[in-house]
Each structure stands twice: as C-alpha cells, then as structure tokens.
Enzyme design. Structure first.
Site, PDB file in Angstrom:
ATOM      1  N   ASP A   1      -0.210   2.241   2.221  1.00 33.18           N
ATOM      2  CA  ASP A   1       0.022   0.959   2.882  1.00 33.18           C
ATOM      3  C   ASP A   1       1.531   0.824   3.025  1.00 33.18           C
ATOM      4  O   ASP A   1       2.255   0.609   2.051  1.00 33.18           O
ATOM      5  CB  ASP A   1      -0.570  -0.192   2.060  1.00 33.18           C
ATOM      6  CG  ASP A   1      -0.429  -1.547   2.752  1.00 33.18           C
ATOM      7  OD1 ASP A   1       0.477  -1.697   3.602  1.00 33.18           O
ATOM      8  OD2 ASP A   1      -1.215  -2.463   2.435  1.00 33.18           O
TER       9      ASP A   1
ATOM     10  N   LYS B   1       2.752  -8.465  10.182  1.00 29.67           N
ATOM     11  CA  LYS B   1       4.045  -8.674   9.536  1.00 29.67           C
ATOM     12  C   LYS B   1       5.180  -8.186  10.442  1.00 29.67           C
ATOM     13  O   LYS B   1       5.399  -8.765  11.472  1.00 29.67           O
ATOM     14  CB  LYS B   1       4.042  -7.986   8.167  1.00 29.67           C
ATOM     15  CG  LYS B   1       2.749  -8.216   7.357  1.00 29.67           C
ATOM     16  CD  LYS B   1       2.556  -9.655   6.904  1.00 29.67           C
ATOM     17  CE  LYS B   1       1.161  -9.960   6.376  1.00 29.67           C
ATOM     18  NZ  LYS B   1       0.704  -9.135   5.282  1.00 29.67           N
TER      19      LYS B   1
HETATM   20  C1  LIG Z   1      -0.538  -8.859   4.731  1.00 29.50           C
HETATM   21  C2  LIG Z   1      -0.777  -7.546   4.121  1.00 29.50           C
HETATM   22  C3  LIG Z   1      -2.017  -6.906   4.250  1.00 29.50           C
HETATM   23  C4  LIG Z   1      -3.181  -7.546   4.956  1.00 29.50           C
HETATM   24  O1  LIG Z   1      -2.929  -7.704   6.331  1.00 29.50           O
HETATM   25  P1  LIG Z   1      -3.537  -8.910   7.211  1.00 29.50           P
HETATM   26  O2  LIG Z   1      -2.960  -8.638   8.556  1.00 29.50           O
HETATM   27  O3  LIG Z   1      -3.101 -10.193   6.579  1.00 29.50           O
HETATM   28  O4  LIG Z   1      -5.025  -8.769   7.173  1.00 29.50           O
HETATM   29  C5  LIG Z   1      -2.159  -5.649   3.677  1.00 29.50           C
HETATM   30  N1  LIG Z   1      -1.150  -5.065   3.010  1.00 29.50           N
HETATM   31  C6  LIG Z   1       0.059  -5.657   2.862  1.00 29.50           C
HETATM   32  C7  LIG Z   1       1.132  -4.953   2.117  1.00 29.50           C
HETATM   33  C8  LIG Z   1       0.281  -6.913   3.403  1.00 29.50           C
HETATM   34  O5  LIG Z   1       1.475  -7.500   3.245  1.00 29.50           O
END
Ligand SMILES: *Cc1c(COP(=O)(O)O)cnc(C)c1O
Length: 381
Positions: A177, A202
């Site tokens: 991630d 994000k």
């Molecule tokens: C926000 C986030 C997610 C989840 O993403 P969404 O677009 O809110 O579903 C997963 N991993 C990280 C590190 C995040 O900051």
C-alpha cells in the site's frame, strides 16, 4: 482492461522521469484527438467496438489506468475507492488464506481483514515488519504479505526490497500500500512487489473531491484476477472520478514537491519544539526510517505525525488551528490534521497526524506555533 493494447509491455514507454510521465501518460494519440481523454459518461455502448459496458471499463478508465501503469511500471486497474481496491486483491485468495500484515497498516484494511476472518476467507497474521526474523517465520504457509510504507499513522518506513526478497523465497506474493509515497516517490514493483495499491482519493486525486483506488500488477497474469474481481463486485469508479483523478495526477509532482518542502521544515521545527514529545517523519536524519527511505524513495513525502503530552492537549492544539483543517482524510492541497487515536486503534494518545498542504510555509507555522504554545512545556523527551 481494454487498455491492454496501450500497456507499457506492448509499447515500451520512453525512459522519462515520473514527473514527465505524470504529465504525458494516458493521453489520446490520434490526430485531432483532444489532449486529455474527456469523461465518457455512458454505461452502455454500441456493439462492434472495444467498449461494451461501463462496469468493464471505458476509455476514461483506460486513460487513468494507462497513466498509473506507466508511472508504476506495471498494469493498473482503477477502483471506486482504495478499500474496493484492497478488497479486490483479498477477494482473489483461497478460503482461510493466511495474510501476513505489517503491524501498522490503514485501519480500514485491518477491518476488512477482520470481516474476511468472520467469513472464514482469510486469517490476519500481524507481524512487526521491521523484524525480518518474525516476518520470515510468519511467511511459512502464508498466501500473501501485505505491507504499507510509509505507514499510517506512524510514518514507519519498511524495507520493500528486503521484504519482497524474503517473500519470494517462500513463494508469497507481496502487496504494498503505497498511498503515502505515491508513484512519484516509490515504485514498489521495481523493488520486487507483486501488487501496488493506492487510495487515489488521497494524493493522486489531490483535491479532496473524489474517492478512488487503484491496483497495479506486475504483469497481465497478475492483473486478470484483480480485474475480474472489479467486474464481479461492481467496483469500477465513475467516469467523472477517473477524469478528475487523472487531472489531479498531472500536478502530483508539483504538489508533492511543495508539500514535502513544507513538511521537512515543519518536522524539524516540531522536533525542536518544547511542547512536542515525538516526531515521526522519515526526512529527519534522526528518524529510524531515514536511511531506508533515502535509499528506496525519491523524497520523503508530506505526511508527518507528532505527539503532545495527552489526548486533551492534542485536542486543544487542533481546536486552536485556523488554517490547518481538522479532518480525517489526507493528501489534498490543504493541510489537514487529526488526533489519530479517535479511531480507537491503540495509537499513542497524543498523536496528531498532519497531512501537510501546499500553502505558504510561514502561514502554516504561524497557525501551528501558537496552537502548540498554549500547552505546558514537556520537561522530558
Ligand atoms: C485512505 C486509505 C486507504 C483507503 O482508501 P479509500 O479511498 O478511503 O477507500 C487505504 N490505505 C491508506 C494508506 C489510506 O490512507
């Protein structure tokens, strides 16, 4: 997806830098074509062409996927959110699969794993991913290694290459991630990862106006089951979201450069601040992740966390800020902050996670400094 014909494998991308690729990739090429792929606001398409039905993808999806794929050096598939992207990867696992996860991952993904455990379809095996011996032990009989770097909310940096090498010895695929790093700062596939996942909500979108996720796979064979999950679960994003996310991507490099410059100075000032007990930012030479981040990333990102003495003090700091917006999400042009343990994840009580924006640095500090100044000084660090 139908973007396959445009994949980097078929048409090797020139060795342009990420900054250049973020501007150039995913553009229509035909003479007379618009410079940007417009949003195709349609669900249904006439027979005889490449596009059939929007749940399988449209030219809007293809353009976004082509750009992210080019940046990460793999093949991308877009999702309606980061969580949908995570669910698609986990949805490919056999029943009861052991998923080894680093301690400090996004709480939503942790919750998703708990839900899969309830259904008997996965078992979450948590490890301290800085402890390679513990990781190695956990990898026996594992179906997947899931890591996040830099992590949320401790901004912990993991050694992607070493972890991928370990996993490979055990035949275990690795998901990274990479939401906090973005494709501008880290390319996990080049370090041996099998999949990269981003919450495009994000930094990639970057304007706090859309929800989207993306998975990038090493090759077509790895991509196919993920794409199938998207189709089966109906997790394709809307065309307008893919259009906006791609528009956001065009300025990702500029936004991140500015936010990162701000973050570096803020982290240093916070470190020296008498009312701050701890700072987590890999750009600080004293940070435990600094060396690994210097080696594997092209910069340190713009996420930082810091601690004040208590939950109450953290709330007082946030209540006093005018420019820094109290908000849970991150990666937008605006600075946002929250006391992270309000989500009950066992995080340090006085920890504030700050997503540093692109505002003027002096203005951000002029907001934060008096907010901290109202607290009682800490005598010990
Ligand atoms: C926000 C986030 C997610 C989840 O993403 P969404 O677009 O809110 O579903 C997963 N991993 C990280 C590190 C995040 O900051």
């Amino acid at each position: 997806m139908s973007a396959q014909a445009q994949s980097p494998a078929d048409e090797p991308a020139p060795h342009w830098s990420p900054q250049t690729l973020s501007v150039t990739a995913g553009r229509p090429q035909d003479p007379g074509a618009p410079l940007n792929q417009p949003p195709v606001l349609a669900s249904n398409f006439r027979d005889g062409g490449d596009t059939l039905y929007a749940r399988f993808g449209t030219p809007s999806h293809d353009a976004f996927e082509e750009a992210i794929g080019a940046l990460e050096g793999g093949l991308a598939v877009a999702f309606s959110s980061g969580m949908a992207a995570a669910a698609a990867i986990l949805g490919t696992l056999p029943a009861g699969a052991r998923v080894v996860t680093s301690d400090n991952i996004y709480h939503g993904v942790r919750g998703l794993l708990a839900d899969l455990e309830r259904l008997g379809s996965a078992v979450d095996v948590r490890v301290d991913a800085l402890d390679l011996i513990a990781v190695e032990q956990a990898l026996t009989d594992a179906a997947l290694l899931w890591i996040e770097t830099p992590s949320n909310p401790l901004i912990q940096v993991l050694d992607v290459e070493r972890l991928c090498r370990l996993a490979e010895e055990h035949g275990v695929p690795v998901v990274v991630d990479s939401t906090f790093a973005t494709p501008m700062r880290l390319n996990p596939l080049a370090l041996g990862a099998t999949y990269v996942v981003h919450s495009a909500t994000k930094y990639i979108g970057g304007h706090s106006d859309l929800l989207m996720g993306v998975v990038v796979a090493r090759d077509e064979e790895r991509l196919a089951p993920i794409s199938e999950q998207r189709t089966l679960r109906g997790a394709a994003p809307g065309a307008l979201e893919t259009f906006l996310a791609l528009r956001g991507l065009r300025t990702l490099g500029l936004r991140l450069d500015r936010a990162e410059t701000n973050a570096q100075v803020l982290a240093q000032r916070l470190l020296e601040h008498p009312h701050v007990t701890e700072v987590f930012y890999p750009g600080l030479p004293s940070d435990p992740g600094h060396l690994t981040a210097s080696r594997q990333m092209r910069g340190f990102g713009a996420m930082l966390s810091f601690c004040v003495a208590s939950e109450d003090e953290a709330d007082r700091v946030l209540a006093r800020c005018r420019l820094i917006v109290g908000a849970t999400s991150l990666g937008g042009v605006e600075s946002t902050a929250e006391r992270r343990n309000r989500w009950h994840e066992g995080t340090r009580t006085g920890l504030i996670r700050l997503s540093v924006g692109i505002e003027d640095l002096d203005d951000i500090w002029a907001d934060l400094s008096p907010a901290l100044g109202q607290l009682s000084p800490q005598t010990q660090r």
